[in-house]
Design an enzyme around this catalytic site. Structure first.
Site, PDB file in Angstrom:
ATOM      1  N   ASP A  61      -7.727  -5.879  -8.470  1.00  0.00           N
ATOM      2  CA  ASP A  61      -6.233  -5.531  -8.993  1.00  0.00           C
ATOM      3  C   ASP A  61      -6.105  -5.982 -10.675  1.00  0.00           C
ATOM      4  O   ASP A  61      -6.096  -6.968 -10.987  1.00  0.00           O
ATOM      5  CB  ASP A  61      -5.408  -6.513  -8.365  1.00  0.00           C
ATOM      6  N   GLU A  79      -7.438  -0.511  -8.304  1.00  0.00           N
ATOM      7  CA  GLU A  79      -6.141  -0.092  -8.150  1.00  0.00           C
ATOM      8  C   GLU A  79      -6.105   1.071  -9.188  1.00  0.00           C
ATOM      9  O   GLU A  79      -6.542   0.469 -10.353  1.00  0.00           O
ATOM     10  CB  GLU A  79      -5.452  -1.139  -7.893  1.00  0.00           C
ATOM     11  N   ASP A 130      -2.249 -11.915  -6.640  1.00  0.00           N
ATOM     12  CA  ASP A 130      -3.437 -10.868  -7.477  1.00  0.00           C
ATOM     13  C   ASP A 130      -4.746 -10.881  -6.730  1.00  0.00           C
ATOM     14  O   ASP A 130      -5.325  -9.741  -6.560  1.00  0.00           O
ATOM     15  CB  ASP A 130      -3.628 -11.362  -8.911  1.00  0.00           C
TER      16      ASP A 130
END
Length: 162
Positions: free
Chosen positions: A9, A68, A140
């Site tokens: 992430d 991502e 996160d």
């Protein structure tokens, strides 16, 4: 059949990571955390992300990186910095021989929660539940683990189509 998946992430100040192992149809948690790079000059933060991701790869030996995709925010500078942080992680992965798979935030939420507009706490809860974690992962790290979980599910679909 086993596969170790590194989920990322990305963030220019804090990058979450999560590592899972897919063995047949089960998922095992291997590790997760955050790469905190602080407030220094951007080029130093990007280098720190590259070095940290490279170290994680050496430690866990994943075969693939699931990351991502960048989403467009109203702040163009934030989007650019996020894209650069993403690029640092991707370059670390490819320079270590990993194949890279990219997923939108909506795809990740849909895969993990079943709802493409899921909230952060819903993601944390489902990641904890899916991986049988004793505690709730940091936001996160949970997002990174969710990315890895999304890839494991997507990879199942692709394998079944062959």
């Amino acid at each position: 059949m086993s596969q170790i998946i590194l989920g990322i992430d990305p963030g220019s100040r804090k990058t979450g990571y999560g590592v899972i192992e897919k063995v047949n149809n089960s998922l095992n948690y291997l590790g997760s955390g955050c790469i905190n790079v602080g407030n220094g000059p951007l080029y130093q933060r990007l280098n720190s992300i590259f070095n940290a991701v490279s170290s994680i790869i050496l430690q866990f030996k994943p075969e693939v990186l699931a990351i991502e995709e960048t989403f467009l925010s109203k702040n163009v500078q934030s989007t650019i910095k996020l894209s650069e942080a993403r690029a640092s992680a991707i370059v670390a992965a490819t320079s270590n021989g990993l194949e890279v798979f990219e997923y939108t935030p909506r795809q990740i939420k849909q895969a993990v929660v079943g709802f493409g507009a899921a909230k952060k706490n819903q993601m944390q809860f489902m990641v904890q539940h899916i991986l049988y974690l004793t505690g709730v992962p940091q936001v996160d790290a949970a997002d990174a683990l969710a990315c890895a979980i999304c890839h494991s599910y997507s990879n199942n679909i692709l394998q079944n189509l062959k």
